[in-house]
Design a protein around this motif. Sequence first.
Motif, PDB file in Angstrom:
ATOM      1  N   LEU A  40       0.829  -1.203   0.000  1.00 43.30           N
ATOM      2  CA  LEU A  40       0.000   0.000   0.000  1.00 43.30           C
ATOM      3  C   LEU A  40       0.865   1.256   0.000  1.00 43.30           C
ATOM      4  CD1 LEU A  40      -2.721  -1.125   2.568  1.00 43.30           C
ATOM      5  CD2 LEU A  40      -2.900  -1.072   0.074  1.00 43.30           C
ATOM      6  N   ILE A  41       1.953   1.230   0.755  1.00 44.92           N
ATOM      7  CA  ILE A  41       2.855   2.382   0.813  1.00 44.92           C
ATOM      8  C   ILE A  41       3.543   2.601  -0.533  1.00 44.92           C
ATOM      9  CG2 ILE A  41       4.992   3.227   1.880  1.00 44.92           C
ATOM     10  CD1 ILE A  41       4.009   1.904   4.492  1.00 44.92           C
ATOM     11  N   GLU A  42       3.820   1.521  -1.256  1.00 38.82           N
ATOM     12  CA  GLU A  42       4.474   1.638  -2.562  1.00 38.82           C
ATOM     13  C   GLU A  42       3.597   2.337  -3.589  1.00 38.82           C
ATOM     14  OE1 GLU A  42       6.861  -1.716  -4.135  1.00 38.82           O
ATOM     15  OE2 GLU A  42       6.406  -2.645  -2.192  1.00 38.82           O
ATOM     16  N   ARG A  43       2.317   2.478  -3.328  1.00 35.33           N
ATOM     17  CA  ARG A  43       1.419   3.180  -4.245  1.00 35.33           C
ATOM     18  C   ARG A  43       1.526   4.699  -4.084  1.00 35.33           C
ATOM     19  NH1 ARG A  43      -4.027  -0.476  -3.230  1.00 35.33           N
ATOM     20  NH2 ARG A  43      -3.064  -2.461  -3.800  1.00 35.33           N
ATOM     21  N   ILE A  44       1.994   5.157  -2.941  1.00 40.07           N
ATOM     22  CA  ILE A  44       2.013   6.589  -2.631  1.00 40.07           C
ATOM     23  C   ILE A  44       2.806   7.410  -3.649  1.00 40.07           C
ATOM     24  CG2 ILE A  44       2.759   8.297  -0.907  1.00 40.07           C
ATOM     25  CD1 ILE A  44       1.929   6.235   1.249  1.00 40.07           C
ATOM     26  N   PRO A  45       4.018   6.995  -4.078  1.00 43.82           N
ATOM     27  CA  PRO A  45       4.718   7.804  -5.080  1.00 43.82           C
ATOM     28  C   PRO A  45       3.928   8.000  -6.373  1.00 43.82           C
ATOM     29  CG  PRO A  45       6.240   6.257  -4.086  1.00 43.82           C
ATOM     30  CD  PRO A  45       4.865   5.904  -3.589  1.00 43.82           C
ATOM     31  N   TYR A  46       3.142   7.012  -6.751  1.00 44.72           N
ATOM     32  CA  TYR A  46       2.338   7.156  -7.968  1.00 44.72           C
ATOM     33  C   TYR A  46       1.217   8.180  -7.761  1.00 44.72           C
ATOM     34  CZ  TYR A  46       4.913   3.115  -9.536  1.00 44.72           C
ATOM     35  OH  TYR A  46       5.936   2.266  -9.899  1.00 44.72           O
ATOM     36  N   PHE A  47       0.599   8.177  -6.575  1.00 45.51           N
ATOM     37  CA  PHE A  47      -0.405   9.199  -6.267  1.00 45.51           C
ATOM     38  C   PHE A  47       0.223  10.584  -6.309  1.00 45.51           C
ATOM     39  CE2 PHE A  47      -2.785   5.716  -4.079  1.00 45.51           C
ATOM     40  CZ  PHE A  47      -3.977   5.851  -4.776  1.00 45.51           C
ATOM     41  N   PHE A  48       1.388  10.731  -5.674  1.00 40.84           N
ATOM     42  CA  PHE A  48       2.081  12.017  -5.674  1.00 40.84           C
ATOM     43  C   PHE A  48       2.450  12.449  -7.089  1.00 40.84           C
ATOM     44  CE2 PHE A  48       3.568  11.589  -1.040  1.00 40.84           C
ATOM     45  CZ  PHE A  48       2.555  12.425  -0.594  1.00 40.84           C
ATOM     46  N   SER A  49       2.917  11.507  -7.903  1.00 40.86           N
ATOM     47  CA  SER A  49       3.308  11.877  -9.271  1.00 40.86           C
ATOM     48  C   SER A  49       2.094  12.342 -10.069  1.00 40.86           C
ATOM     49  CB  SER A  49       4.008  10.718  -9.971  1.00 40.86           C
ATOM     50  OG  SER A  49       3.116   9.680 -10.284  1.00 40.86           O
ATOM     51  N   ILE A  50       0.957  11.718  -9.868  1.00 42.21           N
ATOM     52  CA  ILE A  50      -0.262  12.143 -10.558  1.00 42.21           C
ATOM     53  C   ILE A  50      -0.628  13.567 -10.152  1.00 42.21           C
ATOM     54  CG2 ILE A  50      -2.764  11.753 -10.715  1.00 42.21           C
ATOM     55  CD1 ILE A  50      -2.093   8.714 -10.554  1.00 42.21           C
ATOM     56  N   ILE A  51      -0.541  13.850  -8.864  1.00 41.72           N
ATOM     57  CA  ILE A  51      -0.876  15.187  -8.365  1.00 41.72           C
ATOM     58  C   ILE A  51       0.124  16.218  -8.890  1.00 41.72           C
ATOM     59  CG2 ILE A  51      -0.999  16.614  -6.280  1.00 41.72           C
ATOM     60  CD1 ILE A  51      -2.049  14.027  -4.840  1.00 41.72           C
ATOM     61  N   ILE A  52       1.415  15.923  -8.776  1.00 38.04           N
ATOM     62  CA  ILE A  52       2.458  16.859  -9.193  1.00 38.04           C
ATOM     63  C   ILE A  52       2.386  17.135 -10.696  1.00 38.04           C
ATOM     64  CG2 ILE A  52       4.968  17.192  -9.397  1.00 38.04           C
ATOM     65  CD1 ILE A  52       4.025  17.456  -6.541  1.00 38.04           C
ATOM     66  N   ILE A  53       2.254  16.091 -11.496  1.00 38.98           N
ATOM     67  CA  ILE A  53       2.194  16.277 -12.949  1.00 38.98           C
ATOM     68  C   ILE A  53       0.925  17.027 -13.346  1.00 38.98           C
ATOM     69  CG2 ILE A  53       2.027  15.082 -15.174  1.00 38.98           C
ATOM     70  CD1 ILE A  53       3.894  12.927 -13.969  1.00 38.98           C
ATOM     71  N   SER A  54      -0.181  16.736 -12.684  1.00 36.77           N
ATOM     72  CA  SER A  54      -1.425  17.450 -12.981  1.00 36.77           C
ATOM     73  C   SER A  54      -1.289  18.937 -12.663  1.00 36.77           C
ATOM     74  CB  SER A  54      -2.592  16.851 -12.183  1.00 36.77           C
ATOM     75  OG  SER A  54      -2.800  15.518 -12.553  1.00 36.77           O
ATOM     76  N   ILE A  55      -0.659  19.241 -11.542  1.00 30.84           N
ATOM     77  CA  ILE A  55      -0.430  20.651 -11.200  1.00 30.84           C
ATOM     78  C   ILE A  55       0.453  21.312 -12.253  1.00 30.84           C
ATOM     79  CG2 ILE A  55       0.698  22.207  -9.538  1.00 30.84           C
ATOM     80  CD1 ILE A  55      -0.222  20.239  -7.326  1.00 30.84           C
ATOM     81  N   PHE A  56       1.512  20.620 -12.651  1.00 36.83           N
ATOM     82  CA  PHE A  56       2.401  21.191 -13.669  1.00 36.83           C
ATOM     83  C   PHE A  56       1.656  21.425 -14.984  1.00 36.83           C
ATOM     84  CE2 PHE A  56       4.943  20.416 -17.461  1.00 36.83           C
ATOM     85  CZ  PHE A  56       5.701  21.572 -17.448  1.00 36.83           C
ATOM     86  N   LEU A  57       0.903  20.434 -15.439  1.00 36.87           N
ATOM     87  CA  LEU A  57       0.199  20.574 -16.712  1.00 36.87           C
ATOM     88  C   LEU A  57      -0.854  21.675 -16.653  1.00 36.87           C
ATOM     89  CD1 LEU A  57      -0.155  16.828 -17.742  1.00 36.87           C
ATOM     90  CD2 LEU A  57       1.431  18.527 -18.677  1.00 36.87           C
ATOM     91  N   PHE A  58      -1.378  21.941 -15.468  1.00 38.21           N
ATOM     92  CA  PHE A  58      -2.355  23.007 -15.306  1.00 38.21           C
ATOM     93  C   PHE A  58      -1.677  24.376 -15.273  1.00 38.21           C
ATOM     94  CE2 PHE A  58      -4.972  25.742 -12.534  1.00 38.21           C
ATOM     95  CZ  PHE A  58      -6.114  25.801 -13.299  1.00 38.21           C
ATOM     96  N   THR A  59      -0.567  24.489 -14.525  1.00 39.08           N
ATOM     97  CA  THR A  59       0.099  25.788 -14.368  1.00 39.08           C
ATOM     98  C   THR A  59       1.110  26.087 -15.467  1.00 39.08           C
ATOM     99  OG1 THR A  59       1.863  24.892 -12.984  1.00 39.08           O
ATOM    100  CG2 THR A  59      -0.123  25.704 -11.857  1.00 39.08           C
ATOM    101  N   LYS A  60       1.776  25.052 -15.968  1.00 44.95           N
ATOM    102  CA  LYS A  60       2.831  25.191 -16.981  1.00 44.95           C
ATOM    103  C   LYS A  60       3.964  26.111 -16.520  1.00 44.95           C
ATOM    104  CE  LYS A  60      -0.058  24.237 -21.008  1.00 44.95           C
ATOM    105  NZ  LYS A  60      -1.188  23.662 -20.452  1.00 44.95           N
ATOM    106  N   LYS A  61       4.213  26.133 -15.228  1.00 42.29           N
ATOM    107  CA  LYS A  61       5.303  26.933 -14.656  1.00 42.29           C
ATOM    108  C   LYS A  61       6.170  26.043 -13.785  1.00 42.29           C
ATOM    109  CE  LYS A  61       2.717  31.241 -14.404  1.00 42.29           C
ATOM    110  NZ  LYS A  61       2.204  32.286 -13.531  1.00 42.29           N
ATOM    111  N   PHE A  62       7.363  26.510 -13.507  1.00 46.77           N
ATOM    112  CA  PHE A  62       8.294  25.850 -12.583  1.00 46.77           C
ATOM    113  C   PHE A  62       8.619  24.421 -13.002  1.00 46.77           C
ATOM    114  CE2 PHE A  62       5.539  28.709 -10.005  1.00 46.77           C
ATOM    115  CZ  PHE A  62       6.461  29.725  -9.829  1.00 46.77           C
ATOM    116  N   GLU A  63       8.814  24.209 -14.284  1.00 46.56           N
ATOM    117  CA  GLU A  63       9.061  22.864 -14.807  1.00 46.56           C
ATOM    118  C   GLU A  63      10.284  22.220 -14.152  1.00 46.56           C
ATOM    119  OE1 GLU A  63       9.526  20.533 -19.075  1.00 46.56           O
ATOM    120  OE2 GLU A  63       9.485  22.717 -19.040  1.00 46.56           O
ATOM    121  N   LYS A  64      11.347  22.997 -13.992  1.00 43.93           N
ATOM    122  CA  LYS A  64      12.574  22.450 -13.407  1.00 43.93           C
ATOM    123  C   LYS A  64      12.340  21.986 -11.967  1.00 43.93           C
ATOM    124  CE  LYS A  64      17.470  23.424 -13.461  1.00 43.93           C
ATOM    125  NZ  LYS A  64      18.520  24.394 -13.717  1.00 43.93           N
TER     126      LYS A  64
END
Length: 161
Positions: A40-64
């Motif tokens: 169950l804990i091993e799923r957490i990075p995938y949840f975080f990556s979904i959130i982080i990438i979604s935020i990036f694709l929405f804002t299109k800022k701070f790519e680095k």
Amino acid sequence: MSKIKNKMIFNLILLFSVFVLIAAYFIQYVLKHQPCNLCLIERIPYFFSIIIISIFLFTKKFEKLFLIILSLIFFSGTLIAFYHFGIEQGFFKESLVCDLNSLSNELTKEALLKQLKEVSVSCKDVTFKIFGLSLATFNIFITLILGAIMTKLFLTYEKNR
């Protein structure tokens, strides 16, 4: 050209992260393989990556910044998966995260009966394998590759602008 390539990579990793989580829930609920706590804990990075990438694709800022955060997320996922693999292979002893039975200090009859009814899965017991390998083993390679991709994009960011 580079921005389009990076956006495509972000979209592919987003889709892949969603696929990994759907597969994990499919194995758990449809195929009825109960995960251990580390699974169950091993799923957490995938949840975080979904959130982080979604935020990036929405804002299109701070790519680095997003690239380095995603690198850290996936490399931490690699460490968790490697620890889980080590427990499965007997290299490491199970920690309190895995030892579900020792968490209860109650010795009442009702608590003991409730604990016996609950099915607990040990982190060292592999309940599902693909090609003879546990999902923790696959997760080591997947998160390591994703972390390496994010790190490469981060390190070559200025050159590819």
